[in-house]
Design an enzyme around this catalytic site. Structure first.
Site, PDB file in Angstrom:
ATOM      1  N   GLU A   1       2.696   6.892  -2.536  1.00  0.00           N
ATOM      2  CA  GLU A   1       2.500   8.254  -3.470  1.00  0.00           C
ATOM      3  C   GLU A   1       2.922   9.333  -2.517  1.00  0.00           C
ATOM      4  O   GLU A   1       3.128  10.370  -3.065  1.00  0.00           O
ATOM      5  CB  GLU A   1       1.034   8.265  -3.598  1.00  0.00           C
ATOM      6  CG  GLU A   1       0.567   6.880  -4.269  1.00  0.00           C
ATOM      7  CD  GLU A   1      -0.270   6.268  -3.157  1.00  0.00           C
ATOM      8  OE1 GLU A   1      -0.767   5.132  -3.629  1.00  0.00           O
ATOM      9  OE2 GLU A   1      -0.141   6.412  -2.076  1.00  0.00           O
TER      10      GLU A   1
ATOM     11  N   ASP B   1       0.812  -1.280  -0.206  1.00  0.00           N
ATOM     12  CA  ASP B   1      -0.072  -0.003   0.149  1.00  0.00           C
ATOM     13  C   ASP B   1       0.843   1.314  -0.276  1.00  0.00           C
ATOM     14  O   ASP B   1       2.100   1.132   0.288  1.00  0.00           O
ATOM     15  CB  ASP B   1      -0.825  -0.096   1.369  1.00  0.00           C
ATOM     16  CG  ASP B   1      -2.113   0.599   1.275  1.00  0.00           C
ATOM     17  OD1 ASP B   1      -2.392   1.557  -0.180  1.00  0.00           O
ATOM     18  OD2 ASP B   1      -2.916   0.586   1.883  1.00  0.00           O
TER      19      ASP B   1
ATOM     20  N   ASP C   1      -8.905   3.415  -3.610  1.00  0.00           N
ATOM     21  CA  ASP C   1     -10.044   3.737  -2.423  1.00  0.00           C
ATOM     22  C   ASP C   1     -11.130   4.272  -3.456  1.00  0.00           C
ATOM     23  O   ASP C   1     -11.369   5.416  -3.375  1.00  0.00           O
ATOM     24  CB  ASP C   1      -9.472   4.573  -1.487  1.00  0.00           C
ATOM     25  CG  ASP C   1      -8.351   4.137  -0.545  1.00  0.00           C
ATOM     26  OD1 ASP C   1      -8.226   2.934  -0.740  1.00  0.00           O
ATOM     27  OD2 ASP C   1      -7.817   4.972   0.271  1.00  0.00           O
TER      28      ASP C   1
END
Length: 772
Positions: free
Chosen positions: A417, A414, A480
């Site tokens: 970024e 995950d 998401d």
């Protein structure tokens, strides 16, 4: 970014210089450099006190041309740079008074000296695009520094796709796109996976070779051009040719890296704990056993963030209050036939014992004053692993190896970024370039440790962020999304765009991540999710097991999970094709049907492999409108035959949807529907759909090592089907879909079946003749 004020004027604060007069063309080996003044040179005195821009053309591989534009080439390049592959290439350069041509394979670039600045790119003599008057430009700003831009022609009816996983409209014309990874969800112009590569429906691609921010104006600042710009004194891009869009993607991924082949078990259904829910081993077993009791095949169980103690992400240690015996728990889950995935990220919270290890050994990214970069977003006081430091990479991989030894099979990588630019890296990398590039180093480290410990083609990630080359470390998922139909559609747009950016394998959170979906959304999304490359039930604040929605949801999950598992012989062969050719398993219609103008803009349907068309349903009522290309298509689920070349409107319950098999298809269907990793060739059925007179259909079946075990071709002449098989070492059969009787079979036997006549070859037979 925009530099002009309308078409004619330059924006205040910018000074733009364009190549206007080619002064010289110099050949050096297989490269060609064009020197151009930024004004017309009438006499020798005009050459003083002026700018000379350079364009160097070369070819790293056939059908790819590198373009390097620069003003001053003496700048320091701190890196990082994308790792590119090069191949021996026969480059031909010819020059005369009119200009010069550099040719690589069937792709060429032409420089016309007589027109000031006129650069054309051609494939087999057909003009693809070019850079002309006021196209390329060196730009200066007192406040912002220097920029280099290029403007390439955009033809009438030409569409641009790709640029990563973008949730904005599928066709990028009219959009402003900045290549800058951000954690923006799926409902904005921001993207987790920004790729400076676009594909044109005119049959070429353009890759801008810069890890830092690349700013695109796509038929926006200049409506007949694609503009891209970067800060600095130079700009490098590649024109990528091919006979069709598939070949363009093949060439792009030869240059930047092919997707690895994920192991077969990853194609089954994944179930997670969800994110902020409470769970322990008893909760996990309740879900796992509940799936088994309801005959819902489950392949992977994923532990999300809170398998570690709060405030300590990542310390890679199980929360002993919730999981007192992690090794025993994982062993017990694996005895139930499950693979295990664990959530990780590249951030180290200050409360984690690893923070001190990382700080003391220089494993964390630093500030200019030598202190560790920290902030409180996500994890309190967290630092960032410095993957430019080889010792830090080994340290990080060592922590993951411990988990692998415990029984973890893969990792959800995950984040990646939220990377700051006011930092200093171990190897001196430019922090602006590292913002996007960081995810490559992060995912590579995790993928490498899996491959090193589990073996080649046994490594798999579930990654959110990516940059160029990240396709080598599958799988990627869409981030998401919200739990509604609009977000389901935007997820599909993102996946189709990513697929046209060189990524082969993609997934999404079935029924959405945020909030909890209504039962109808859940069931419609399950259909879509199980007809995707990879399939995961995951959410934020609630569990995603189907019985929490309604009993029909249980049936839908069962039906579509078993459907996908039964299609594994076809799907895994498609996966091998993706890894070899760089093609997405989930393909935008334009990729399979580039000559059909209706397919150019379709983004609510897709091809799943090269033979199955899927049109997900985005409403409670079950209404769907989709387009079928020419030919007689067959709904795999209902058996309905529909003539294509037109739009179709239908209504479906939650057990069906448009899952259409294209004509002249031989579809490999497995004998197992309880797991994804089985012997695909054993008792495989090859379903023949609408084979036209004079046509042939072919299917290959590979094993889990990607080795071909069976290849069958069926050709038709009038009422006779000729069947030839290679490698027929295991029992197999042909199902003549929609054909209820035949006159006879030579080389085998036949009988009536549920979907049509079933033809079974004699043992070891490699040739059959079927008389219709």
């Amino acid at each position: 970014m925009k530099f002009t004020d309308g078409y004619w004027q330059i924006r205040e604060g910018y000074h733009v210089q364009n190549p206007a007069d080619v002064r010289d063309i110099v050949q050096k080996g297989d490269t060609m450099t064009v020197y151009a003044a930024t004004k017309r040179i009438e006499r020798k005195g005009d050459t003083l006190n002026g700018t000379l821009l350079k364009a160097t053309y070369s070819s790293p591989m056939p059908n790819v041309i590198r373009v390097q534009l620069n003003h001053h080439k003496g700048q320091v390049n701190q890196g990082p740079e994308f790792a590119l592959n090069t191949f021996n290439t026969d480059v031909q350069i010819t020059r005369d008074e009119q200009g010069a041509v550099l040719k690589s394979g069937d792709l060429s670039v032409t420089v016309d000296k007589t027109k000031g600045w006129d650069i054309g790119f051609y494939y087999n003599e057909k003009r693809l695009t070019g850079s002309g008057w006021r196209g390329a430009g060196y730009i200066q700003s007192k406040e912002e520094g220097a920029f280099f831009r290029e403007q390439l022609e955009l033809g009438v009816g030409e569409y641009v796709y790709g640029l990563g996983e973008r949730f904005t409209p599928f066709v990028k014309n009219g959009q402003v796109v900045d290549i800058w990874n951000e954690d923006g969800g799926t409902s904005s112009e921001q993207a987790y996976k920004n790729i400076p590569f676009y594909l044109s429906n005119k049959g070429y691609g353009v890759f801008v070779n810069h890890p830092e921010k690349v700013s695109y104006e796509i038929a926006s600042e200049n409506v007949s051009k694609v503009q891209f710009s970067v800060a600095g004194e130079s700009l490098e891009y590649f024109i990528i040719g091919g006979a069709n869009p598939k070949e363009v993607l093949d060439n792009y991924t030869k240059l930047t890296g092919k997707p690895a082949l994920p192991p077969a078990w990853t194609f089954g259904l994944w179930l997670t704990t969800s994110f902020t829910t409470d769970y322990d081993e008893a909760t996990v077993n309740h879900f796992v056993d509940g799936m088994a009791e309801r005959d819902l095949p489950l392949s992977v169980f994923h532990f999300d963030c809170f398998w570690m103690k709060e405030y300590q992400w990542c310390d890679f240690e199980w929360d002993k209050d919730m999981f007192p015996d992690p090794e025993g728990m994982l062993k017990r889950l694996k005895e139930k036939g499950l693979k295990i995935c664990a959530w990780i990220n590249p951030y180290i919270a200050e409360k984690s014992y690893l923070f001190d290890e990382g700080m003391e050994n220089g494993y964390l990214v630093k500030r200019a004053d030598g202190s560790v970069w920290q902030w409180d977003m996500w994890q309190a006081g967290m630092g960032l692993v410095d993957f430019t430091n080889p010792a830090a990479v080994d340290w990080y991989k060592g922590k993951l190896k411990t988990l692998i030894d415990q029984g973890v099979d893969c990792f959800k990588t995950d984040f990646g970024e939220r990377i700051p630019t006011d930092v200093v890296y171990y190897d001196g990398s430019d922090p602006v370039k590292m913002h996007n590039y960081y995810t490559f180093l992060y995912n590579k480290a995790v993928f490498d440790v899996l491959e090193e410990n589990l073996g080649k083609n046994e490594a798999a990630l579930f990654a959110r962020s990516a940059t160029v080359g990240g396709q080598q470390f599958p799988v990627h998922w869409g981030g998401d999304c919200s739990s509604n139909y609009s977000s389901m559609a935007e997820s599909l747009r993102g996946g189709l765009s990513l697929g046209l950016s060189g990524f082969g394998f993609w997934s999404h959170d079935i029924s959405g991540f945020e909030s909890t979906a209504e039962p109808d959304v859940y069931k419609r999304w399950v259909q879509f999710g199980l007809l995707s490359s990879h399939s995961r039930l995951h959410g934020n604040e609630s569990y995603r097991v189907p019985w929490l929605f309604d009993e029909e949801a249980v049936d839908v999950v069962r039906d579509f999970t078993k459907l996908k598992l039964s299609l594994m012989p076809y799907l895994f062969n498609s996966a091998v094709e993706s890894s070899v050719q760089g093609l997405p398993m989930m393909r935008a219609m334009v990729l399979e049907y580039p000559e059909d103008p209706t397919c150019a803009t379709l983004d609510l349907q897709y091809m799943f492999g090269d033979s199955i068309l899927v049109a997900p349903i985005f409403n409670k009522e079950g209404d769907v409108r989709y387009y079928l290309p020419e030919g007689t298509w067959t709904n795999y689920l209902t058996g309905a035959k529909i003539e294509g070349g037109r739009w179709i409107s239908e209504n479906h319950d939650f057990k069906t949807l448009p899952m259409m098999i294209k004509p002249n298809t031989l579809l490999a269907v497995g004998a197992v529907d309880s797991k994804p990793d089985y012997d695909f060739a054993q008792d495989v059925s090859l379903h023949l759909f609408e084979l036209a007179d004079g046509q042939a259909a072919e299917a290959a079946v590979v094993n889990q090592a990607a080795e071909q075990e069976l290849k069958v071709q069926v050709s038709r002449q009038g009422e006779v089907l000729e069947v030839r098989a290679e490698g027929a070492g295991k029992p197999w059969s042909i199902v003549l879909r929609g054909i209820e009787r035949v006159s006879g079979v030579e080389g085998g036997s036949y009988a009536a079946g549920e979907h049509g006549v079933v033809v079974t070859p004699a043992a070891g037979a490699s040739k059959l003749t079927i008389q219709l």
